[in-house]
Enzyme design. Structure first.
Site, mmCIF file in Angstrom:
data_model
loop_
_atom_site.group_PDB
_atom_site.id
_atom_site.type_symbol
_atom_site.label_atom_id
_atom_site.label_comp_id
_atom_site.label_asym_id
_atom_site.label_seq_id
_atom_site.Cartn_x
_atom_site.Cartn_y
_atom_site.Cartn_z
ATOM 1 N N CYS A 1 -6.062 2.696 -0.937
ATOM 2 C CA CYS A 1 -5.250 2.362 0.236
ATOM 3 C C CYS A 1 -4.972 0.869 0.157
ATOM 4 O O CYS A 1 -5.850 0.063 0.445
ATOM 5 C CB CYS A 1 -5.972 2.708 1.535
ATOM 6 S SG CYS A 1 -5.052 2.179 2.998
ATOM 7 N N CYS B 1 -4.836 -0.903 3.910
ATOM 8 C CA CYS B 1 -6.069 -1.101 4.689
ATOM 9 C C CYS B 1 -7.219 -0.409 3.987
ATOM 10 O O CYS B 1 -7.581 -0.818 2.882
ATOM 11 C CB CYS B 1 -5.896 -0.648 6.137
ATOM 12 S SG CYS B 1 -5.014 0.899 6.359
ATOM 13 N N SER B 2 -7.784 0.635 4.579
ATOM 14 C CA SER B 2 -8.939 1.275 3.945
ATOM 15 C C SER B 2 -8.957 2.769 4.244
ATOM 16 O O SER B 2 -10.017 3.356 4.436
ATOM 17 C CB SER B 2 -10.231 0.618 4.410
ATOM 18 O OG SER B 2 -10.281 0.631 5.826
ATOM 19 N N CYS B 3 -7.779 3.406 4.303
ATOM 20 C CA CYS B 3 -7.682 4.836 4.610
ATOM 21 C C CYS B 3 -8.464 5.645 3.582
ATOM 22 O O CYS B 3 -8.350 5.407 2.372
ATOM 23 C CB CYS B 3 -6.231 5.291 4.613
ATOM 24 S SG CYS B 3 -5.247 4.404 5.822
#
Lengths: 216, 99, 85
Positions: free
Chosen positions: A120, A123-125
């Site tokens: 991702c 962000c940090s999906c």
């Protein structure tokens, strides 16, 4: 009172073999104060309850790569399920009894022609509602920046060498979908039961930075 | 971010502290309560800029974003937050004392 | 179907990565309708937008700097960011 000896004191490792994060026995930080304050204000004003906070932590703690491993192992041993998983991985996971909330999940299959890896960049999906919270490196600037421009080098650093005749397919979780890699089933596991197969499925193999491994 | 120059990937892993798990839970519950959503979480994180990324930990940035979202949604005021933080600070010097 | 990601650089929250703007790819699949993050991020009533997965070659994105030109990146892009190519 002298400083108590805690069994998780400096340098000790948790049962999962990782160092503990700075915790209760260190000086209260500004951001910890903010967490306590936001939580208490939301409870006092009736937006949430203390029980909900407690239950949500338990729910997240119960989610782990072992859940994903069961999904992968079933796909390896049940062609009909595999087909359902590749059509709608969210529904297939729910049908196995996993509470993944409203998460939209896509499964991508590794074959002799294609190797998939998930990142991702924005962000940090991560498929947290199935696999639990992401590893720290997944959220790092280095992994997020580099995986889209030099995926083979990144994979190599994780110990995975991809042959030049295999296409690397990078999945950038930019929006509403989350991804799980369906690794190729190792030849030596043919004929094992789904329960036995699940032990071969590692977290990293479901992100695409690892391969299934013989259980230790 | 995607494609930008970056160094080695650090493979160190830590177990989450209770306060970090609580931040995560607050984001999920505040979203379920209709006070914020994933995009509003991300928008505030992005607006915090590069420096926050370098100087704050992951869940430090998250609680800053959740808090900002709660003020924007009218869940509480900045004055109420300041009062509460002063009370929390007066309870003791460790997280265990103050929570 | 071939599509190009619009080469726009608006301020504020968007979900179209910088490294894909202006790049051309193939629609891999339609995913469905989702809340427009550009409104959702500001807690405005969001309109529903089509979300599609687009497949780009490394050669298209990185040119001569591509690690392996035939490798691909797939990403979700909202249809209002796409134009026919």
């Amino acid at each position: 009172m002298p400083h108590d000896h805690h069994d998780h004191d400096h340098g000790a490792l948790s049962p999962s073999g990782h160092p503990y994060r700075k915790d209760d026995d260190i000086v209260l930080s500004y951001w910890q104060m903010m967490e306590i304050s936001v939580r208490e204000l939301l409870i006092e004003k009736g937006h949430i309850t203390a029980a909900q906070v407690h239950n949500q932590i338990n729910t997240m703690d119960a989610r782990s790569p072992a859940n994903g491993a069961k999904v992968v192992a079933r796909a390896w041993s049940d062609p009909e399920f595999k087909s359902a998983l590749l059509t709608d991985a969210g529904q297939a996971s729910r049908d196995m009894g996993f509470d993944i909330g409203p998460m939209h999940l896509i499964a991508v299959e590794n074959t002799i022609l294609v190797h998939n890896v998930v990142v991702c960049t924005l962000c940090s999906c991560y498929p947290r509602n199935l696999l639990g919270l992401p590893p720290d490196w997944y959220k790092s600037r280095a992994y997020r920046s580099r995986t889209v421009i030099e995926p083979r080098k990144v994979l190599s650093e994780f110990g995975v060498e991809i042959a030049q005749d295999v296409q690397v397919r990078v999945h950038d979780s930019t929006a509403d979908m989350r991804y799980i890699v369906l690794p190729a089933q190792p030849k030596e596991t043919m004929g094992l039961s789904a329960d036995e197969l699940a032990y071969w499925v590692t977290r990293d193999s479901m992100i695409g930075v690892g391969l299934p491994q013989a259980p230790k | 971010m995607g494609g930008d120059p970056a160094g080695n990937i650090n493979h160190d892993q830590h177990d989450f502290a209770l306060w970090e798990k609580r931040v995560d839970a607050l984001m999920v519950l505040a979203s379920s309560a209709g006070l914020m959503n994933t995009d509003s979480l991300r928008r505030v994180l992005e607006d915090m800029g590069e420096e926050a990324y370098e100087t704050m930990s992951y869940y430090e940035r998250w609680i800053a974003s959740v808090s900002q979202n709660m003020v924007e949604a009218g869940a509480f005021s900045t004055a109420e937050l300041a009062d509460k933080m002063a009370q929390v600070k007066a309870r003791g010097t460790t997280y265990g004392d103050a929570t | 179907m071939k599509v190009r990601v619009q080469n726009h650089w608006p301020p504020g929250h968007i979900r179209t990565p910088a490294y894909l703007r202006g790049k051309t790819g193939e629609i891999e699949r339609e995913i469905g309708l989702f809340n427009n993050p550009e409104q959702n991020a500001y807690r405005l009533p969001p309109q529903q937008r089509r979300l599609v997965r687009v497949r780009f070659t490394m050669a298209e994105i990185w040119g001569d700097a591509a690690e392996t030109p035939d490798d691909v990146i797939e990403a979700e892009i909202y249809a209002h960011w796409l134009e026919p190519a």
